[in-house]
Design a protein around this motif. Structure first.
Motif, PDB file in Angstrom:
ATOM      1  N   MET A 135      -3.067  -9.329  -3.895  1.00 33.68           N
ATOM      2  CA  MET A 135      -2.939  -9.838  -2.531  1.00 33.68           C
ATOM      3  C   MET A 135      -1.638  -9.396  -1.858  1.00 33.68           C
ATOM      4  O   MET A 135      -1.622  -9.021  -0.688  1.00 33.68           O
ATOM      5  CB  MET A 135      -3.014 -11.367  -2.546  1.00 33.68           C
ATOM      6  N   SER A 136      -0.538  -9.421  -2.625  1.00 31.09           N
ATOM      7  CA  SER A 136       0.740  -9.051  -2.008  1.00 31.09           C
ATOM      8  C   SER A 136       0.783  -7.563  -1.671  1.00 31.09           C
ATOM      9  O   SER A 136       1.382  -7.161  -0.667  1.00 31.09           O
ATOM     10  CB  SER A 136       1.908  -9.429  -2.928  1.00 31.09           C
ATOM     11  N   THR A 137       0.129  -6.727  -2.489  1.00 30.16           N
ATOM     12  CA  THR A 137       0.071  -5.299  -2.176  1.00 30.16           C
ATOM     13  C   THR A 137      -0.820  -5.049  -0.974  1.00 30.16           C
ATOM     14  O   THR A 137      -0.488  -4.240  -0.098  1.00 30.16           O
ATOM     15  CB  THR A 137      -0.446  -4.495  -3.381  1.00 30.16           C
ATOM     16  N   LEU A 138      -1.954  -5.733  -0.915  1.00 29.58           N
ATOM     17  CA  LEU A 138      -2.845  -5.613   0.237  1.00 29.58           C
ATOM     18  C   LEU A 138      -2.091  -5.931   1.520  1.00 29.58           C
ATOM     19  O   LEU A 138      -2.208  -5.231   2.533  1.00 29.58           O
ATOM     20  CB  LEU A 138      -4.031  -6.567   0.067  1.00 29.58           C
ATOM     21  N   ALA A 139      -1.286  -6.998   1.472  1.00 32.19           N
ATOM     22  CA  ALA A 139      -0.496  -7.381   2.640  1.00 32.19           C
ATOM     23  C   ALA A 139       0.649  -6.402   2.875  1.00 32.19           C
ATOM     24  O   ALA A 139       0.914  -5.990   4.022  1.00 32.19           O
ATOM     25  CB  ALA A 139       0.045  -8.799   2.457  1.00 32.19           C
ATOM     26  N   GLY A 140       1.337  -6.020   1.793  1.00 31.71           N
ATOM     27  CA  GLY A 140       2.521  -5.186   1.939  1.00 31.71           C
ATOM     28  C   GLY A 140       2.231  -3.811   2.511  1.00 31.71           C
ATOM     29  O   GLY A 140       3.022  -3.287   3.308  1.00 31.71           O
ATOM     30  N   VAL A 141       1.098  -3.217   2.138  1.00 30.96           N
ATOM     31  CA  VAL A 141       0.737  -1.899   2.654  1.00 30.96           C
ATOM     32  C   VAL A 141       0.516  -1.947   4.164  1.00 30.96           C
ATOM     33  O   VAL A 141       0.768  -0.964   4.872  1.00 30.96           O
ATOM     34  CB  VAL A 141      -0.522  -1.378   1.932  1.00 30.96           C
ATOM     35  N   LEU A 142       0.081  -3.099   4.667  1.00 31.22           N
ATOM     36  CA  LEU A 142      -0.299  -3.204   6.078  1.00 31.22           C
ATOM     37  C   LEU A 142       0.801  -3.734   6.984  1.00 31.22           C
ATOM     38  O   LEU A 142       0.651  -3.704   8.204  1.00 31.22           O
ATOM     39  CB  LEU A 142      -1.536  -4.113   6.210  1.00 31.22           C
ATOM     40  N   THR A 143       1.914  -4.205   6.432  1.00 31.97           N
ATOM     41  CA  THR A 143       2.933  -4.791   7.317  1.00 31.97           C
ATOM     42  C   THR A 143       3.555  -3.749   8.248  1.00 31.97           C
ATOM     43  O   THR A 143       3.717  -4.013   9.443  1.00 31.97           O
ATOM     44  CB  THR A 143       4.035  -5.496   6.500  1.00 31.97           C
ATOM     45  N   THR A 193      -4.328  -3.787 -10.226  1.00 31.09           N
ATOM     46  CA  THR A 193      -5.056  -4.090  -8.995  1.00 31.09           C
ATOM     47  C   THR A 193      -4.374  -3.508  -7.766  1.00 31.09           C
ATOM     48  O   THR A 193      -4.999  -3.381  -6.708  1.00 31.09           O
ATOM     49  CB  THR A 193      -5.185  -5.606  -8.811  1.00 31.09           C
ATOM     50  N   ALA A 194      -3.085  -3.160  -7.883  1.00 30.02           N
ATOM     51  CA  ALA A 194      -2.355  -2.672  -6.718  1.00 30.02           C
ATOM     52  C   ALA A 194      -2.938  -1.363  -6.156  1.00 30.02           C
ATOM     53  O   ALA A 194      -3.099  -1.241  -4.934  1.00 30.02           O
ATOM     54  CB  ALA A 194      -0.882  -2.511  -7.053  1.00 30.02           C
ATOM     55  N   PRO A 195      -3.267  -0.349  -7.005  1.00 31.37           N
ATOM     56  CA  PRO A 195      -3.907   0.839  -6.425  1.00 31.37           C
ATOM     57  C   PRO A 195      -5.221   0.521  -5.720  1.00 31.37           C
ATOM     58  O   PRO A 195      -5.535   1.124  -4.685  1.00 31.37           O
ATOM     59  CB  PRO A 195      -4.143   1.733  -7.654  1.00 31.37           C
ATOM     60  N   LEU A 196      -5.992  -0.425  -6.270  1.00 28.52           N
ATOM     61  CA  LEU A 196      -7.226  -0.834  -5.601  1.00 28.52           C
ATOM     62  C   LEU A 196      -6.916  -1.432  -4.234  1.00 28.52           C
ATOM     63  O   LEU A 196      -7.591  -1.125  -3.239  1.00 28.52           O
ATOM     64  CB  LEU A 196      -7.971  -1.854  -6.470  1.00 28.52           C
ATOM     65  N   ALA A 197      -5.873  -2.266  -4.179  1.00 30.63           N
ATOM     66  CA  ALA A 197      -5.484  -2.861  -2.902  1.00 30.63           C
ATOM     67  C   ALA A 197      -5.058  -1.788  -1.907  1.00 30.63           C
ATOM     68  O   ALA A 197      -5.358  -1.881  -0.710  1.00 30.63           O
ATOM     69  CB  ALA A 197      -4.356  -3.863  -3.117  1.00 30.63           C
ATOM     70  N   MET A 198      -4.356  -0.766  -2.406  1.00 32.55           N
ATOM     71  CA  MET A 198      -3.913   0.310  -1.524  1.00 32.55           C
ATOM     72  C   MET A 198      -5.092   1.095  -0.958  1.00 32.55           C
ATOM     73  O   MET A 198      -5.064   1.524   0.196  1.00 32.55           O
ATOM     74  CB  MET A 198      -2.964   1.246  -2.281  1.00 32.55           C
ATOM     75  N   LEU A 199      -6.124   1.289  -1.786  1.00 30.46           N
ATOM     76  CA  LEU A 199      -7.325   1.986  -1.304  1.00 30.46           C
ATOM     77  C   LEU A 199      -8.131   1.119  -0.346  1.00 30.46           C
ATOM     78  O   LEU A 199      -8.748   1.624   0.596  1.00 30.46           O
ATOM     79  CB  LEU A 199      -8.197   2.402  -2.490  1.00 30.46           C
ATOM     80  N   MET A 200      -8.127  -0.189  -0.582  1.00 33.32           N
ATOM     81  CA  MET A 200      -8.895  -1.108   0.263  1.00 33.32           C
ATOM     82  C   MET A 200      -8.230  -1.353   1.609  1.00 33.32           C
ATOM     83  O   MET A 200      -8.907  -1.547   2.627  1.00 33.32           O
ATOM     84  CB  MET A 200      -9.054  -2.456  -0.455  1.00 33.32           C
ATOM     85  N   ALA A 201      -6.898  -1.386   1.623  1.00 34.28           N
ATOM     86  CA  ALA A 201      -6.167  -1.869   2.799  1.00 34.28           C
ATOM     87  C   ALA A 201      -6.484  -1.068   4.062  1.00 34.28           C
ATOM     88  O   ALA A 201      -6.814  -1.651   5.109  1.00 34.28           O
ATOM     89  CB  ALA A 201      -4.668  -1.838   2.512  1.00 34.28           C
ATOM     90  N   GLY A 202      -6.376   0.254   3.967  1.00 25.82           N
ATOM     91  CA  GLY A 202      -6.597   1.077   5.154  1.00 25.82           C
ATOM     92  C   GLY A 202      -7.995   0.953   5.727  1.00 25.82           C
ATOM     93  O   GLY A 202      -8.164   0.633   6.917  1.00 25.82           O
ATOM     94  N   PRO A 203      -9.055   1.198   4.916  1.00 28.48           N
ATOM     95  CA  PRO A 203     -10.409   1.061   5.451  1.00 28.48           C
ATOM     96  C   PRO A 203     -10.734  -0.348   5.962  1.00 28.48           C
ATOM     97  O   PRO A 203     -11.403  -0.503   6.984  1.00 28.48           O
ATOM     98  CB  PRO A 203     -11.294   1.428   4.251  1.00 28.48           C
ATOM     99  N   LEU A 204     -10.273  -1.390   5.239  1.00 32.70           N
ATOM    100  CA  LEU A 204     -10.495  -2.759   5.727  1.00 32.70           C
ATOM    101  C   LEU A 204      -9.876  -2.961   7.097  1.00 32.70           C
ATOM    102  O   LEU A 204     -10.466  -3.598   7.982  1.00 32.70           O
ATOM    103  CB  LEU A 204      -9.905  -3.773   4.740  1.00 32.70           C
TER     104      LEU A 204
END
Length: 444
Positions: free
Chosen positions: A237-245, A360-371
């Motif tokens: 969750m923190s990576t998903l958020a951090g990539v998008l800030t 899970t962080a690489p998965l979050a990084m791949l998910m963040a942009g398309p989401l």
């Protein structure tokens, strides 16, 4: 009389200072290249892929890196890791100066650096474990956090100001010089040899057997396993958020580098404050309180606040608190693991520990942009969509609101992870359930 090379806490302090300087250069170049990539692509997906290619290989290669760290000289491994990052920066500088740098070059360079970074953290951890007494582990970890956050305090502001004067190329030159300084500090100091434990001797074998040993060690100690599963979930969750800030702030401010630099600098100030606190205080006696309490407060006052629609004041507060609790969480967790795992096993075990916590962080990084680009941003452009009807009062509408919604929801999940960890007695009582590696066996 010959000058004696530094040992112990003096040696650690010199290594720490070298990292402060090196990380300042890395933060400046990272900021400048983020601005460059955003202007080139205008895509959150491109920025998240940059993060993925830098981080993903380091996670995948970690089990084998940990084995080699246990076998090799720790100081040499640390130097090679710094050298590889410097070489990648030189290549980026050459491509940029020839005006041929493309976004895919950043992916390749990030993957190269990521492989060598998989060596750095377990090597530093094992070296620190034999350089200083265990009662100073939390403080040392706090100092390393201080190096990380302290380097970032002025770096975004400096990079934001200098990028118009010396350009991206000039900032990359500064980064290269700081890598050389960090390597010079490592050349000067002495790192003691790591003592061999019985468990370490039993785990010797082929590289695959020793990599598997790290998994087996953690699986046999369920309290340590569940403690890392807290990080497994929280880091997603923190990576998903951090990539998008960064793209969220850029989208909501019309690509304002000064505002982004201000927010990042305040975040670094929060990290410095947390690092100073844990360095002086040493954390609570029960370290797991620092871990779970930090996750809870960080999710509440960090990610959840970041995503709200209130703009710069909320971003400044959220950046400070999200970073403030990070050093407390990581230092308390590091102290637990350094106390429980013999130093000659820490390369293998800590690499697997890192993999469990961060895979899970690489998965979050791949998910963040398309989401963000294809789901949440289109849905939050106006107040008429079902998603906007639910979240617009909290996260607003328009450019950046979709990313803000993802960040807010990430914070909500982090709160739940912290609560679940405290409710699990295997996590709550990890420090008493797992004996210290140097504990004297009870006499019969």
């Amino acid at each position: 009389m010959a000058l004696q090379r530094p040992r112990g806490m003096t040696a650690f302090t010199l290594v720490w200072f070298g990292q402060v300087i090196s990380l300042m250069g890395s933060s400046m170049s990272g900021f400048a290249l983020t601005i460059w990539a955003w202007k080139l692509t205008g895509s959150a997906t491109a920025l998240s892929l940059m993060a993925f290619f830098s981080f993903g290989p380091s996670i995948l290669f970690s089990p084998f890196a940990g084995v080699l760290v246990d076998r090799w000289n720790k100081k040499l491994v640390m130097m090679l890791s710094d050298l590889a990052a410097g070489l990648a920066t030189i290549v980026i500088l050459i491509l940029y100066s020839q005006n041929v740098l493309q976004i895919w070059h950043m992916y390749v360079a990030g993957a190269f650096m990521g492989i060598f970074q998989s060596f750095q953290w377990p090597a530093y951890s094992a070296a620190i474990s034999v350089m200083i007494p265990k009662e100073h582990y939390s403080r040392a970890s706090g100092m390393m956090s201080l190096a990380e956050w302290g380097s970032g305090l002025l770096s975004p502001v400096l990079a934001g100001a200098l990028i118009g004067v010396i350009g991206v190329g000039g900032i990359l030159l500064i980064d290269i010089a700081t890598f050389l300084f960090a390597i010079a500090m490592l050349l000067w100091i002495i790192v003691p040899p790591v003592p061999r434990s019985q468990e370490g001797q039993e785990g010797q074998g082929s590289i695959f057997k020793e990599a598997l040993f790290g998994f087996q060690y953690i699986l046999k100690r369920r309290s340590l396993l569940f403690l890392q599963l807290v990080f497994f979930s929280g880091n997603l969750m923190s990576t998903l958020a951090g990539v998008l800030t960064s793209p969220m702030i850029l989208a909501r401010t019309g690509d304002s580098a000064p505002i982004l630099g201000l927010v990042q600098s305040v975040g670094s100030a929060g990290g410095i404050a947390g690092s100073i606190l844990i360095s002086v205080w040493g954390g609570p006696k029960k370290k797991v309180l620092g871990v779970l309490g930090g996750w809870f407060l960080g999710g509440l006052m960090g990610e959840m606040l970041y995503g709200l629609r209130f703009g710069l004041p909320a971003w400044i507060a959220a950046a400070f608190f999200a970073s403030f609790f990070g050093p407390i969480i990581n230092s308390c967790n590091q102290a637990i693991w350094q106390s429980k795992v013999p130093p000659d096993l820490q390369g293998r075990v800590f690499s697997i520990r890192r993999m469990i916590a961060q895979i899970t962080a690489p998965l979050a990084m791949l998910m963040a942009g398309p989401l963000a680009d294809y789901v949440f941003e289109p849905a939050m452009k106006t107040a008429s969509s079902p998603l906007a009807t639910l979240f617009a009062p909290l996260t607003g509408t328009g450019a950046g609101a979709g990313m803000g919604t993802i960040i807010f929801l990430s914070g909500v999940v982090i709160l739940g992870v912290a609560i679940a960890g405290w409710m699990n007695p295997l996590v709550r009582n990890v420090e008493t359930l797992i004996p210290d590696h140097d504990a004297v066996p009870a006499q019969e």
